[in-house]
Design a protein around this motif. Structure first.
Motif, PDB file in Angstrom:
ATOM      1  N   SER A 157       0.837  -1.206   0.000  1.00 31.89           N
ATOM      2  CA  SER A 157       0.000   0.000   0.000  1.00 31.89           C
ATOM      3  C   SER A 157       0.868   1.251   0.000  1.00 31.89           C
ATOM      4  CB  SER A 157      -0.899   0.021   1.244  1.00 31.89           C
ATOM      5  OG  SER A 157      -1.732  -1.107   1.237  1.00 31.89           O
ATOM      6  N   LEU A 158       1.974   1.210   0.732  1.00 29.15           N
ATOM      7  CA  LEU A 158       2.860   2.378   0.780  1.00 29.15           C
ATOM      8  C   LEU A 158       3.465   2.647  -0.605  1.00 29.15           C
ATOM      9  CD1 LEU A 158       4.365   4.603   2.305  1.00 29.15           C
ATOM     10  CD2 LEU A 158       6.123   2.939   2.873  1.00 29.15           C
ATOM     11  N   VAL A 159       3.892   1.586  -1.292  1.00 31.18           N
ATOM     12  CA  VAL A 159       4.468   1.778  -2.633  1.00 31.18           C
ATOM     13  C   VAL A 159       3.431   2.410  -3.560  1.00 31.18           C
ATOM     14  CG1 VAL A 159       5.400   0.606  -4.667  1.00 31.18           C
ATOM     15  CG2 VAL A 159       6.157  -0.090  -2.390  1.00 31.18           C
ATOM     16  N   ALA A 181       8.608   2.564  -8.624  1.00 31.78           N
ATOM     17  CA  ALA A 181       7.960   1.496  -7.849  1.00 31.78           C
ATOM     18  C   ALA A 181       8.905   0.318  -7.655  1.00 31.78           C
ATOM     19  CB  ALA A 181       6.678   1.042  -8.539  1.00 31.78           C
ATOM     20  N   ILE A 182       9.646  -0.040  -8.707  1.00 26.13           N
ATOM     21  CA  ILE A 182      10.619  -1.143  -8.585  1.00 26.13           C
ATOM     22  C   ILE A 182      11.640  -0.813  -7.494  1.00 26.13           C
ATOM     23  CG2 ILE A 182      12.617  -2.230  -9.710  1.00 26.13           C
ATOM     24  CD1 ILE A 182      10.508  -3.392 -11.153  1.00 26.13           C
ATOM     25  N   ALA A 183      12.207   0.403  -7.559  1.00 25.95           N
ATOM     26  CA  ALA A 183      13.243   0.780  -6.594  1.00 25.95           C
ATOM     27  C   ALA A 183      12.680   0.769  -5.165  1.00 25.95           C
ATOM     28  CB  ALA A 183      13.798   2.157  -6.943  1.00 25.95           C
ATOM     29  N   LEU A 184      11.468   1.306  -4.998  1.00 29.24           N
ATOM     30  CA  LEU A 184      10.869   1.340  -3.655  1.00 29.24           C
ATOM     31  C   LEU A 184      10.557  -0.064  -3.152  1.00 29.24           C
ATOM     32  CD1 LEU A 184       8.414   4.363  -4.072  1.00 29.24           C
ATOM     33  CD2 LEU A 184      10.397   4.264  -2.539  1.00 29.24           C
TER      34      LEU A 184
ATOM     35  N   ASP B  23      -0.130  -7.640 -13.621  1.00 32.93           N
ATOM     36  CA  ASP B  23       1.145  -7.054 -13.204  1.00 32.93           C
ATOM     37  C   ASP B  23       1.606  -7.735 -11.916  1.00 32.93           C
ATOM     38  OD1 ASP B  23       0.915  -5.349 -15.301  1.00 32.93           O
ATOM     39  OD2 ASP B  23       0.526  -3.550 -14.126  1.00 32.93           O
ATOM     40  N   VAL B  24       2.896  -8.026 -11.833  1.00 34.97           N
ATOM     41  CA  VAL B  24       3.396  -8.739 -10.649  1.00 34.97           C
ATOM     42  C   VAL B  24       4.573  -7.976 -10.038  1.00 34.97           C
ATOM     43  CG1 VAL B  24       4.211 -10.928  -9.731  1.00 34.97           C
ATOM     44  CG2 VAL B  24       2.800 -10.918 -11.775  1.00 34.97           C
ATOM     45  N   GLY B  25       4.318  -7.245  -8.999  1.00 31.75           N
ATOM     46  CA  GLY B  25       5.390  -6.557  -8.287  1.00 31.75           C
ATOM     47  C   GLY B  25       6.158  -7.544  -7.426  1.00 31.75           C
ATOM     48  N   SER B  26       7.293  -7.101  -6.919  1.00 31.02           N
ATOM     49  CA  SER B  26       8.134  -8.018  -6.132  1.00 31.02           C
ATOM     50  C   SER B  26       7.499  -8.385  -4.798  1.00 31.02           C
ATOM     51  CB  SER B  26       9.501  -7.384  -5.901  1.00 31.02           C
ATOM     52  OG  SER B  26      10.175  -7.357  -7.134  1.00 31.02           O
ATOM     53  N   TYR B  60       4.018  -4.382 -15.791  1.00 26.18           N
ATOM     54  CA  TYR B  60       4.956  -4.246 -14.684  1.00 26.18           C
ATOM     55  C   TYR B  60       5.314  -5.576 -14.041  1.00 26.18           C
ATOM     56  CZ  TYR B  60       6.546  -2.551 -10.126  1.00 26.18           C
ATOM     57  OH  TYR B  60       7.263  -2.304  -9.004  1.00 26.18           O
ATOM     58  N   PHE B  61       6.585  -5.813 -13.823  1.00 31.30           N
ATOM     59  CA  PHE B  61       7.001  -6.910 -12.964  1.00 31.30           C
ATOM     60  C   PHE B  61       8.361  -6.556 -12.362  1.00 31.30           C
ATOM     61  CE2 PHE B  61      10.055  -8.708 -15.959  1.00 31.30           C
ATOM     62  CZ  PHE B  61       9.542  -8.325 -17.200  1.00 31.30           C
ATOM     63  N   GLY B  62       8.726  -7.241 -11.280  1.00 31.03           N
ATOM     64  CA  GLY B  62       9.965  -6.894 -10.584  1.00 31.03           C
ATOM     65  C   GLY B  62      10.849  -8.103 -10.365  1.00 31.03           C
ATOM     66  N   SER B  63      11.691  -8.051  -9.333  1.00 34.26           N
ATOM     67  CA  SER B  63      12.704  -9.094  -9.145  1.00 34.26           C
ATOM     68  C   SER B  63      12.083 -10.450  -8.810  1.00 34.26           C
ATOM     69  CB  SER B  63      13.698  -8.687  -8.054  1.00 34.26           C
ATOM     70  OG  SER B  63      13.047  -8.630  -6.808  1.00 34.26           O
ATOM     71  N   ALA B  64      10.876 -10.446  -8.187  1.00 37.01           N
ATOM     72  CA  ALA B  64      10.248 -11.733  -7.866  1.00 37.01           C
ATOM     73  C   ALA B  64       9.913 -12.482  -9.157  1.00 37.01           C
ATOM     74  CB  ALA B  64       8.980 -11.520  -7.039  1.00 37.01           C
ATOM     75  N   MET B  65       9.480 -11.740 -10.193  1.00 36.74           N
ATOM     76  CA  MET B  65       9.182 -12.403 -11.461  1.00 36.74           C
ATOM     77  C   MET B  65      10.472 -12.845 -12.149  1.00 36.74           C
ATOM     78  SD  MET B  65       7.214 -13.644 -13.651  1.00 36.74           S
ATOM     79  CE  MET B  65       5.542 -13.158 -13.386  1.00 36.74           C
TER      80      MET B  65
END
Lengths: 305, 122
Positions: A157-159, A181-184, B23-26, B60-65
């Motif tokens: 939620s913060l991100v 967002a990635i960096a955070l 979209d899959v964030g870390s 969007y995706f991050g290191s987890a993906m």
């Protein structure tokens, strides 16, 4: 003058609603026979500079029904409230519509009694929200501070919040929001897993279950459970500064392997800090390694080769 | 964070097509791990698997993906198979490039192209 759109496939019902709304008010009223036509009418109204302020819709309609219309308006025009007018027996669908974002529903049998008053109330609330949103577009600085428990939902939620704030102050366009967002995410996850919970990256080898199991177990156990993630943020149209600190013992960031080195490329871990560096303009750890400061500048593309 | 599956096997033959459904964030790492376990069960029953991971233009995706992709890549390699990805967004391309994953896994525009590449010269 507020501009309302009545959506109903029955011409007689549209006429009835128009009459109810015209009593004692100066609202401008347009009509559509179904959801698809309503979306087109809303786009036309925008082009004419007479945008729709509120939608009143029936549920059962050809081409696009009221439920789908609620979803589309919610997704594409979140500032426009939708009031549902429901026939007997469609209460369950009305509940689903409210869950999908409808502002209110009025049973058709109560239209004469309630519709005008509910419309007035919803317009007032929407007007206040619109004014607030307009005000926020003129904000030039935002500062905030958080102290989070070790909770991934709250970190998420913060991100989201910080992404939106960075956009609101004019720091980031959509692509830059992704980079930020990635960096955070990576910085906060680093504080969570490796900082406060002291879970070693080595546990990510294999299937990674041991890593997650240890994190879950430590979240509930002292001293890890007492630790917090501290986040200080300062945002302006030119620069965002994010200071993230955990209460763990810290680490030596200089000792991290380069994840793009062919030798390390196949390791499952070690990419978080590399990605943080890739997507902000400045990144610096304090001496003990439990605090990171990241700076993101406007329109920068600090992607390494 | 959503509770829907983020990784789904949408087709098993002739290509094992794994779709990324949103979209899959870390921060989604823990739920992604559960989805990956199901994918692995299918993958590990194959010899010389032909696999395409279809991102379907999710932004969007991050290191987890990335970690998940790497685990799939390893399983495919260990079974002498082939893998490609497709439908990667502009930002996704950037992320795969920055992390050098584009040197590991072929990136194609469409599912058709990706399937042709993993079945090439058979």
């Amino acid at each position: 003058m507020p501009h309302l759109l009545i959506v109903d496939d029955s011409a007689a019902d549209r006429r009835l609603v128009r009459e109810l709304l015209s009593q004692g008010s100066d609202w401008r009223v347009s009509e559509s026979p179904d959801g698809q036509d309503a979306l087109e009418r809303m786009a036309e109204s925008d082009a004419e500079g007479q945008s729709i302020d509120l939608v009143l819709t029936d549920l059962q309609m050809p081409r696009m029904d009221g439920l789908e219309l609620v979803r589309r308006v919610r997704a594409e025009r979140p500032g426009i409230p939708v009031i549902l007018m429901t026939a007997v027996g469609s209460e369950e669908t009305a509940v689903r519509a409210i869950q999908s974002g409808a502002a209110h529903y009025v049973p058709k049998r109560n239209l004469a009694q309630d519709l005008a008053e509910i419309t007035r109330r919803i317009l007032e609330v929407a007007g206040n929200e619109k004014s607030l949103l307009r005000l926020m577009t003129h904000r030039t600085r935002s500062e905030c501070r958080f102290e989070l428990p070790n909770d991934l939902d709250m970190i998420g939620s913060l991100v989201q919040f910080l992404k939106q704030e960075a956009s609101r102050v004019g720091l980031c366009d959509e692509t830059e929001q992704f980079r930020l967002a990635i960096a955070l995410e990576e910085a906060l996850l680093n504080s969570y897993y490796h900082g406060n919970l002291e879970v070693s990256s080595a546990l990510r080898e294999g299937d990674g279950h041991a890593f997650r199991r240890q994190a879950d177990e430590r979240r509930a156990r002292e001293p890890y459970s007492r630790r917090r993630i501290h986040v200080d943020v300062s945002l302006s149209p030119d620069e965002g500064r994010f200071v993230i600190r955990d209460e763990g013992p810290g680490f030596d960031p200089a000792g991290l392997p380069d994840p793009t080195d062919p030798e390390n490329l196949l390791r499952p871990s070690g990419r978080g800090i590399f990605l943080m560096r890739a997507f902000v303009d400045m990144l610096e750890f304090n001496r003990s390694g439990n605090q990171v400061t990241m700076v993101k500048r406007r329109n920068s593309h600090p992607v390494p080769s | 964070m959503g509770t829907e599956k983020k990784l789904v096997v949408v087709r098993e033959q002739p290509t094992l097509v794994i779709a990324v459904t949103e979209d899959v964030g870390s921060l989604e790492g823990p739920s992604l791990a559960g989805d990956l376990a199901e994918v692995m069960r299918v993958l590990e029953s194959r010899e010389r698997p032909r696999v395409v991971v279809d991102f379907r233009d999710h932004e969007y995706f991050g290191s987890a993906m990335l970690e998940t992709l790497l685990r799939i890549w390893r399983a495919v390699r260990d079974r002498s198979g082939r893998i490609a990805v497709c439908g990667v967004s502009r930002f996704g391309h950037e992320l795969l490039g920055v992390s050098h994953f584009d040197k590991l896994i072929a990136v194609h525009g469409s599912l058709d192209e990706a399937e042709r590449s993993v079945h090439g010269s058979e």
